[in-house]
Design a protein around this motif. Structure first.
Motif, PDB file in Angstrom:
ATOM      1  N   UNK A  78       0.818  -1.208   0.000  1.00 29.94           N
ATOM      2  CA  UNK A  78       0.000   0.000   0.000  1.00 29.94           C
ATOM      3  C   UNK A  78       0.857   1.266   0.000  1.00 29.94           C
ATOM      4  N   UNK A  79       1.949   1.240   0.724  1.00 28.66           N
ATOM      5  CA  UNK A  79       2.861   2.395   0.729  1.00 28.66           C
ATOM      6  C   UNK A  79       3.443   2.605  -0.668  1.00 28.66           C
ATOM      7  N   UNK A  80       3.783   1.513  -1.337  1.00 28.83           N
ATOM      8  CA  UNK A  80       4.293   1.639  -2.711  1.00 28.83           C
ATOM      9  C   UNK A  80       3.226   2.209  -3.644  1.00 28.83           C
ATOM     10  N   UNK A  81       1.960   1.837  -3.410  1.00 30.09           N
ATOM     11  CA  UNK A  81       0.871   2.378  -4.228  1.00 30.09           C
ATOM     12  C   UNK A  81       0.640   3.863  -3.951  1.00 30.09           C
ATOM     13  N   UNK A  82       1.068   4.339  -2.799  1.00 28.00           N
ATOM     14  CA  UNK A  82       0.884   5.747  -2.455  1.00 28.00           C
ATOM     15  C   UNK A  82       2.015   6.639  -2.970  1.00 28.00           C
ATOM     16  N   UNK A  83       3.049   6.039  -3.550  1.00 32.88           N
ATOM     17  CA  UNK A  83       4.152   6.844  -4.077  1.00 32.88           C
ATOM     18  C   UNK A  83       3.670   7.717  -5.234  1.00 32.88           C
ATOM     19  N   UNK A  84       4.095   8.975  -5.253  1.00 34.35           N
ATOM     20  CA  UNK A  84       3.656   9.870  -6.335  1.00 34.35           C
ATOM     21  C   UNK A  84       4.455   9.690  -7.620  1.00 34.35           C
ATOM     22  N   UNK A  85       4.084  10.475  -8.606  1.00 35.11           N
ATOM     23  CA  UNK A  85       4.747  10.580  -9.903  1.00 35.11           C
ATOM     24  C   UNK A  85       4.657   9.298 -10.730  1.00 35.11           C
ATOM     25  N   UNK A  86       3.482   8.667 -10.674  1.00 34.05           N
ATOM     26  CA  UNK A  86       3.120   7.539 -11.527  1.00 34.05           C
ATOM     27  C   UNK A  86       3.953   6.276 -11.288  1.00 34.05           C
ATOM     28  N   UNK A  87       4.801   6.301 -10.260  1.00 32.30           N
ATOM     29  CA  UNK A  87       5.526   5.085  -9.882  1.00 32.30           C
ATOM     30  C   UNK A  87       4.514   4.021  -9.470  1.00 32.30           C
ATOM     31  N   UNK A  88       3.440   4.470  -8.827  1.00 30.71           N
ATOM     32  CA  UNK A  88       2.431   3.533  -8.322  1.00 30.71           C
ATOM     33  C   UNK A  88       1.734   2.758  -9.440  1.00 30.71           C
ATOM     34  N   UNK A  90       3.106   1.622 -12.211  1.00 28.98           N
ATOM     35  CA  UNK A  90       4.017   0.531 -12.560  1.00 28.98           C
ATOM     36  C   UNK A  90       4.006  -0.521 -11.451  1.00 28.98           C
ATOM     37  N   UNK A  91       4.065  -0.071 -10.208  1.00 27.61           N
ATOM     38  CA  UNK A  91       4.044  -0.995  -9.070  1.00 27.61           C
ATOM     39  C   UNK A  91       2.720  -1.754  -9.036  1.00 27.61           C
ATOM     40  N   UNK A  92       1.630  -1.068  -9.332  1.00 30.36           N
ATOM     41  CA  UNK A  92       0.306  -1.703  -9.345  1.00 30.36           C
ATOM     42  C   UNK A  92       0.266  -2.839 -10.365  1.00 30.36           C
ATOM     43  N   UNK A  93       0.661  -2.567 -11.591  1.00 30.93           N
ATOM     44  CA  UNK A  93       0.619  -3.595 -12.636  1.00 30.93           C
ATOM     45  C   UNK A  93       1.525  -4.770 -12.264  1.00 30.93           C
ATOM     46  N   UNK A  94       2.708  -4.486 -11.812  1.00 31.87           N
ATOM     47  CA  UNK A  94       3.650  -5.537 -11.432  1.00 31.87           C
ATOM     48  C   UNK A  94       3.102  -6.380 -10.280  1.00 31.87           C
ATOM     49  N   UNK A  95       2.551  -5.723  -9.284  1.00 30.25           N
ATOM     50  CA  UNK A  95       2.015  -6.424  -8.114  1.00 30.25           C
ATOM     51  C   UNK A  95       0.812  -7.281  -8.487  1.00 30.25           C
ATOM     52  N   UNK A  96      -0.088  -6.744  -9.284  1.00 29.98           N
ATOM     53  CA  UNK A  96      -1.281  -7.505  -9.661  1.00 29.98           C
ATOM     54  C   UNK A  96      -0.908  -8.740 -10.493  1.00 29.98           C
ATOM     55  N   UNK A  97       0.024  -8.590 -11.398  1.00 22.83           N
ATOM     56  CA  UNK A  97       0.415  -9.729 -12.241  1.00 22.83           C
ATOM     57  C   UNK A  97       1.146 -10.778 -11.404  1.00 22.83           C
ATOM     58  N   UNK A 142      -3.918   4.580  -4.440  1.00 18.80           N
ATOM     59  CA  UNK A 142      -3.553   4.920  -5.822  1.00 18.80           C
ATOM     60  C   UNK A 142      -4.211   6.232  -6.243  1.00 18.80           C
ATOM     61  N   UNK A 143      -5.481   6.384  -5.948  1.00 18.64           N
ATOM     62  CA  UNK A 143      -6.198   7.606  -6.326  1.00 18.64           C
ATOM     63  C   UNK A 143      -5.609   8.815  -5.611  1.00 18.64           C
ATOM     64  N   UNK A 144      -5.360   8.683  -4.310  1.00 20.58           N
ATOM     65  CA  UNK A 144      -4.786   9.806  -3.555  1.00 20.58           C
ATOM     66  C   UNK A 144      -3.419  10.179  -4.108  1.00 20.58           C
ATOM     67  N   UNK A 145      -2.629   9.183  -4.464  1.00 21.99           N
ATOM     68  CA  UNK A 145      -1.308   9.440  -5.022  1.00 21.99           C
ATOM     69  C   UNK A 145      -1.394  10.148  -6.372  1.00 21.99           C
ATOM     70  N   UNK A 146      -2.302   9.674  -7.219  1.00 23.83           N
ATOM     71  CA  UNK A 146      -2.447  10.303  -8.539  1.00 23.83           C
ATOM     72  C   UNK A 146      -2.930  11.747  -8.402  1.00 23.83           C
ATOM     73  N   UNK A 147      -3.846  11.987  -7.467  1.00 24.79           N
ATOM     74  CA  UNK A 147      -4.321  13.361  -7.255  1.00 24.79           C
ATOM     75  C   UNK A 147      -3.175  14.251  -6.761  1.00 24.79           C
TER      76      UNK A 147
END
Length: 191
Positions: A78-88, A90-97, A142-147
């Motif tokens: 979850x902390x990785x998903x909260x990282x800003x600048x669209x890193x999340x 990439x982490x999201x796709x990698x984690x889900x797969x 993810x949403x909070x990070x993107x915002x």
């Protein structure tokens, strides 16, 4: 403080449709990859080792220790998903797969051991309440990070935005703790 909380609550309500959409997308991605895409052979061993490691850790622990293990693993994600600048993203796709591949391997092992069809195991896990809590909490981060990222890029950062980000990530962690408790209860009940 009241205005910060009401601002966050309004934002939280506004996030609901997008968070639900991300949750549904996550479920679809997990099931699709787990059912239709075999893990690559060069990663299979590492994934199997991780599955064994987690299984052993959860088997030889107390109820509270299980909650701790499950929560801390999910909180790190979850902390990785909260990282800003669209890193999340990439982490999201990698984690889900990777999670889908682990689900695939676990389901195949269960099918070999018990005869329960692989697809049934995968769908059963997707119906568990802790799955929804985890995916929903990840969606919020993810949403909070993107915002926050979009605000940084447009140079419109204010204190309220930062407080909203922090509160949303805290709430998502509370949801993950609740999910860990539910998952631990289910694990204990199954054993």
């Amino acid at each position: 403080m009241g205005s910060i909380f009401s601002s966050w609550l309004n934002q939280f309500v506004n996030y609901l449709p997008l968070a639900l959409a991300i949750l549904i997308l996550s479920l679809a991605l997990l099931v699709s990859v787990a059912v239709y895409v075999e893990p690559p052979e060069n990663l299979r061993g590492a994934i199997e080792d991780e599955i064994r490691s987690v299984s052993v850790a959860l088997t030889n622990t107390s109820f509270i220790e299980r909650i701790y293990i499950i929560f801390t693993r999910n909180a790190l994600i979850n902390i990785l998903f909260a990282l800003p600048f669209f890193i999340n993203v990439v982490v999201y796709m990698s984690t889900m797969i990777t999670t889908a591949w682990a689900l695939n391997i676990s389901a195949v092992n269960l099918e070999i051991a018990t005869g329960i069809p692989r697809q049934l195991s995968i769908v059963s896990l997707m119906l568990m309440p802790h799955t929804y809590l985890e995916l929903y909490s990840y969606s919020l981060s993810i949403i909070a990070s993107l915002k926050l990222t979009l605000s940084f890029l447009s140079r419109r950062i204010d204190r309220t935005l930062l407080y909203n980000f922090i509160l949303t990530v805290l709430v998502s962690h509370i949801m993950l703790l609740t999910a860990a408790i539910v998952e631990t209860v289910l694990i204990t009940f199954i054993q």
